[in-house]
Design a protein around this motif. Structure first.
Motif, short mmCIF file in Angstrom:
data_model
loop_
_atom_site.label_atom_id
_atom_site.label_comp_id
_atom_site.label_asym_id
_atom_site.label_seq_id
_atom_site.Cartn_x
_atom_site.Cartn_y
_atom_site.Cartn_z
N GLY A 44 0.94 -1.29 -0.06
CA GLY A 44 0.03 0.02 -0.03
C GLY A 44 0.87 1.22 0.14
N TYR A 45 0.66 1.93 0.99
CA TYR A 45 1.34 3.41 0.93
C TYR A 45 1.71 3.76 2.63
CZ TYR A 45 -1.55 3.66 -3.39
OH TYR A 45 -2.10 3.18 -4.61
N LYS A 46 2.43 4.74 2.61
CA LYS A 46 2.88 5.41 3.92
C LYS A 46 2.06 6.57 3.83
CE LYS A 46 7.18 3.36 5.08
NZ LYS A 46 6.50 2.57 6.44
N LEU A 47 1.18 7.06 4.88
CA LEU A 47 0.61 8.03 4.94
C LEU A 47 0.70 8.88 6.28
CD1 LEU A 47 -3.04 7.55 3.27
CD2 LEU A 47 -1.00 8.64 2.30
N LEU A 48 0.52 9.99 6.56
CA LEU A 48 0.68 10.67 7.71
C LEU A 48 -0.51 10.87 8.24
CD1 LEU A 48 3.37 13.43 6.56
CD2 LEU A 48 3.81 10.93 7.40
N ARG A 49 -0.59 10.64 9.56
CA ARG A 49 -1.73 11.32 10.36
C ARG A 49 -1.10 12.51 10.95
NH1 ARG A 49 -3.58 10.59 15.69
NH2 ARG A 49 -5.99 10.93 15.82
N GLN A 50 -1.69 13.73 10.59
CA GLN A 50 -0.94 14.76 11.04
C GLN A 50 -2.19 16.02 11.55
OE1 GLN A 50 1.68 16.51 8.08
NE2 GLN A 50 2.37 18.12 9.29
N TYR A 51 -1.46 16.54 12.74
CA TYR A 51 -2.50 17.53 13.11
C TYR A 51 -2.22 18.77 12.58
CZ TYR A 51 -4.73 20.81 16.12
OH TYR A 51 -5.78 21.84 16.70
N ARG A 52 -3.29 19.45 12.01
CA ARG A 52 -3.27 20.82 11.11
C ARG A 52 -4.16 21.99 11.95
NH1 ARG A 52 0.54 21.06 7.79
NH2 ARG A 52 0.96 19.45 6.09
N TYR A 53 -3.30 22.71 12.42
CA TYR A 53 -3.63 23.68 12.84
C TYR A 53 -4.90 24.43 12.42
CZ TYR A 53 -4.00 28.34 15.64
OH TYR A 53 -4.49 29.48 16.09
N ALA A 54 -4.80 24.85 11.13
CA ALA A 54 -5.82 25.65 10.41
C ALA A 54 -7.02 25.09 10.27
CB ALA A 54 -5.21 26.00 8.89
N VAL A 55 -7.31 23.82 10.59
CA VAL A 55 -8.54 22.93 10.52
C VAL A 55 -8.92 22.38 11.80
CG1 VAL A 55 -8.64 22.66 8.09
CG2 VAL A 55 -7.75 20.75 9.60
N GLY A 56 -8.07 22.41 12.85
CA GLY A 56 -8.10 22.27 14.28
C GLY A 56 -8.20 20.71 14.45
N GLN A 57 -7.77 19.65 13.53
CA GLN A 57 -8.05 18.20 13.65
C GLN A 57 -6.84 17.59 12.93
OE1 GLN A 57 -11.71 17.97 11.92
NE2 GLN A 57 -10.90 17.53 9.82
N TYR A 58 -6.68 16.17 13.35
CA TYR A 58 -5.89 15.35 12.34
C TYR A 58 -6.40 15.19 11.19
CZ TYR A 58 -2.86 14.56 16.78
OH TYR A 58 -2.33 14.59 17.82
N ILE A 59 -5.57 15.22 10.24
CA ILE A 59 -6.04 14.41 8.97
C ILE A 59 -4.82 13.56 8.17
CG2 ILE A 59 -7.23 16.52 8.40
CD1 ILE A 59 -4.97 17.37 6.40
N TYR A 60 -5.33 12.66 7.26
CA TYR A 60 -4.62 11.85 6.61
C TYR A 60 -4.16 12.45 5.44
CZ TYR A 60 -6.10 8.12 9.86
OH TYR A 60 -6.52 7.47 11.11
N GLU A 61 -2.73 12.58 5.12
CA GLU A 61 -2.22 13.01 3.98
C GLU A 61 -0.78 12.42 3.86
OE1 GLU A 61 -0.83 17.27 4.70
OE2 GLU A 61 -1.66 16.95 6.77
#
Length: 166
Positions: A44-61
């Motif tokens: 598969g893939y390596k994705l990041l689960r990263q906290y993004r301040y601008a949206v105030g949550q963790y997202i997968y990217e």
């Protein structure tokens, strides 16, 4: 007229003249160019689960980052992959570029597919990055895109552009 300048971006207000002759006041954000990389593994893939301040949550990217002055996209892709995902790639396949939101910014993100991954700790994450690296199967990634779990546009675009070679 420049209305803001920061370390990584600047904002200007100007009068734009359109091809139809109409003029209008516009604000344009100039963040500079960036890269995004989809690290491909055998399953598969390596994705990041990263906290993004601008949206105030963790997202997968996908790993991504801003190009430094004088750096070319390929060089940035190798550096950012190591910094954010902790892996180096023997092969980087260019997948074109995207404009993120051309209604108000000229940001261009160069896209790459990374293969031949191996652990690397040559660079360190930025202090303000809260990141967990996730190994995600191809089937799970497809489901995450369909159900909205992956909602980051550059990542969805990369997954789509890399489908034919994954």
């Amino acid at each position: 007229m420049e209305i803001y300048r920061g370390r990584r971006l600047w904002i200007e207000r100007s009068i734009a003249r359109f091809p139809n002759g109409i003029e209008a006041e516009k604000v344009t954000v100039h963040p500079g160019s960036a890269v995004a990389i989809l690290p491909v593994t055998p399953t598969g893939y390596k994705l990041l689960r990263q906290y993004r301040y601008a949206v105030g949550q963790y997202i997968y990217e996908a790993p991504a980052g801003t190009m430094e002055d004088g750096e070319d996209p390929l060089e940035t892709a190798h550096r950012e992959l190591i910094e954010e995902a902790g892996v180096a790639a023997t092969t980087m396949i260019p997948k074109g570029f995207i404009y993120t939101t051309p209604g108000y910014t000229d940001e261009k993100i160069y896209l790459f597919e990374a293969r031949g991954l191996s652990p690397s700790h040559e660079y360190e994450k930025d202090a303000d990055e809260v990141i967990e690296v996730m190994d995600v199967t191809k089937d799970r990634v497809d489901a995450m895109v369909r159900n909205g779990t992956i909602c980051d546009a550059k990542t969805i675009c990369l997954i789509h552009r890399c489908m034919e070679t994954a």
